[in-house]
Design a protein around this motif. Structure first.
Motif, PDB file in Angstrom:
ATOM      1  N   TYR A 195       1.036  -1.256  -0.235  1.00 30.08           N
ATOM      2  CA  TYR A 195       0.316  -0.222   0.470  1.00 30.08           C
ATOM      3  C   TYR A 195       1.449   1.352  -0.005  1.00 30.08           C
ATOM      4  N   THR A 219      -1.897  11.374   6.026  1.00 31.82           N
ATOM      5  CA  THR A 219      -2.847   9.816   6.329  1.00 31.82           C
ATOM      6  C   THR A 219      -1.873   9.091   7.841  1.00 31.82           C
ATOM      7  N   HIS A 261      -1.981   8.687  12.166  1.00 27.81           N
ATOM      8  CA  HIS A 261      -1.975   7.040  13.449  1.00 27.81           C
ATOM      9  C   HIS A 261      -0.500   7.582  13.986  1.00 27.81           C
ATOM     10  N   TYR A 269      -4.520  -2.965   9.942  1.00 28.92           N
ATOM     11  CA  TYR A 269      -4.426  -3.052   8.171  1.00 28.92           C
ATOM     12  C   TYR A 269      -6.269  -2.519   8.221  1.00 28.92           C
ATOM     13  N   LYS A 270      -6.999  -2.959   8.695  1.00 26.08           N
ATOM     14  CA  LYS A 270      -8.418  -2.072   7.777  1.00 26.08           C
ATOM     15  C   LYS A 270      -7.868  -0.622   7.639  1.00 26.08           C
ATOM     16  N   ASP A 271      -7.387  -0.415   7.938  1.00 30.06           N
ATOM     17  CA  ASP A 271      -7.568   1.262   8.482  1.00 30.06           C
ATOM     18  C   ASP A 271      -6.597   1.700   7.711  1.00 30.06           C
ATOM     19  N   LYS A 294      -6.059  -0.562   4.617  1.00 32.94           N
ATOM     20  CA  LYS A 294      -6.532  -0.554   3.368  1.00 32.94           C
ATOM     21  C   LYS A 294      -7.984   0.464   2.983  1.00 32.94           C
ATOM     22  N   SER A 295      -8.141   1.425   3.770  1.00 25.31           N
ATOM     23  CA  SER A 295      -9.254   2.091   3.637  1.00 25.31           C
ATOM     24  C   SER A 295      -8.500   3.936   3.673  1.00 25.31           C
ATOM     25  N   GLY A 296      -7.045   4.320   3.901  1.00 30.31           N
ATOM     26  CA  GLY A 296      -7.097   5.043   3.883  1.00 30.31           C
ATOM     27  C   GLY A 296      -5.402   5.299   2.805  1.00 30.31           C
ATOM     28  N   SER A 297      -5.155   3.898   1.804  1.00 34.57           N
ATOM     29  CA  SER A 297      -4.316   4.222   1.239  1.00 34.57           C
ATOM     30  C   SER A 297      -4.657   3.779  -0.230  1.00 34.57           C
ATOM     31  N   CYS A 298      -3.571   3.791  -0.973  1.00 35.23           N
ATOM     32  CA  CYS A 298      -4.136   3.199  -2.453  1.00 35.23           C
ATOM     33  C   CYS A 298      -2.908   2.148  -2.549  1.00 35.23           C
TER      34      CYS A 298
END
Lengths: 204, 204
Positions: free
Chosen positions: B145, B151, B155, B169-171, B173-177
């Motif tokens: 990612y 972003t 964190h 991991y989910k953060d 996934k949602s905050g990255s490309c």
């Protein structure tokens, strides 16, 4: 009081006491420009003017010894030829890249100081729109110049064609911007960058 | 045919013949992201897409031996803590700066992988208008990612406040490309940079 270049006052006095005038060695003089740039870049960083660092010396590590659990000692390594220039970073949102060299010669700057792959790297950065230049110091004259890469490239082509082995001092003087030297910043090259690349405050 | 990561076909077949499945070691897996980025950056350089290099590992050289006139052997040196991120360069006339890290963890990325001074450096570059991000690979999932620095900083502040020790991991996934992985370029992170920073072809 004027101390020899690259020598701190205490070092100087210590050296005066024990071995007068013996501390200014040629090897140390070669380090002067690099040290001055380290101090300058640190000043630029502390004053939030730019983020520019010297790259570490590239080393091929062959063997590492672990005398204790947390300590790693490299006991066999060799210097590698650098594939890029020594300095890069960001200034006014622009990519900046340069190489710094000094010569004791008073009348010319010999190309022998520059590696072909460093020029190739600078050319690539130049073509991608970076601010690319050379800092050339005539240490015997205590004069330091910023030569834009485009100007340098003309001289470099004469070198590759076998026409020239150096750049004459007068050509550097006419094709470059002299860098003001002082206490802090030691070598104020970003002011020269402003004059050349940011006339009227805008990038050109 | 799908080969294990980081192993070339010939190596793979050789290894299959003598010691099947023994060649994919954890130590080698740790090198995978760095190697993949080297190959990718070289591809970008060859295709004139960007000029991005990994910085050499900083080393404190203590002693150099000269066994012969032209050969210098470093026989005492130590690893220094890096003061910058590992990668920087120029892309579309913009300064680019990033750090690349991988974890075997499948559910979170622990901050223990990141040094505070590297974050400080990236923050400085970010404030000066550079394109700054982290490349995070979950090696067990084979997913990589690109997280924009802005972003990441949210964190990181939770980490400094003692609230979090990792990014879920989910953060990520949602905050990255997500970065497309393939043969060439191996890790096509500049396409992710285009999506995030150059929407409609212009820098934003």
């Amino acid at each position: 009081m004027k101390y020899p270049k690259g020598i701190k006052p205490r070092q100087y006095f210590n050296s005066r006491r024990s071995k007068p005038d013996k501390r200014v060695k040629y090897g140390q003089r070669g380090m002067t420009l690099e040290k001055d740039l380290d101090i300058t870049n640190n000043y630029y960083l502390q004053t939030s003017r730019a983020v520019i660092h010297k790259k570490p010396t590239p080393v091929q590590i062959v063997n590492v010894d672990y005398p204790s659990r947390n300590k790693a000692k490299i006991d066999e390594a060799y210097f590698k030829t650098p594939s890029t220039s020594d300095y890069n970073g960001i200034y006014k949102a622009k990519y900046i890249d340069f190489e710094a060299k000094e010569t004791k010669n008073k009348t010319r700057f010999p190309f022998i100081n520059i590696h072909a792959h460093q020029v190739d790297h600078m050319k690539q950065c130049y073509e991608h729109g970076g601010i690319v230049f050379l800092i050339i110091r005539f240490s015997s004259l205590d004069e330091t110049y910023l030569m834009p890469f485009g100007t340098f490239l003309v001289h470099w082509r004469n070198y590759l064609d076998g026409k020239r082995k150096s750049i004459a001092y007068k050509d550097i003087k006419s094709g470059s911007c002299i860098i003001r030297q002082g206490m802090n910043p030691r070598i104020d090259y970003l002011t020269a960058v402003d004059e050349i690349y940011f006339r009227n405050g805008e990038f050109q």
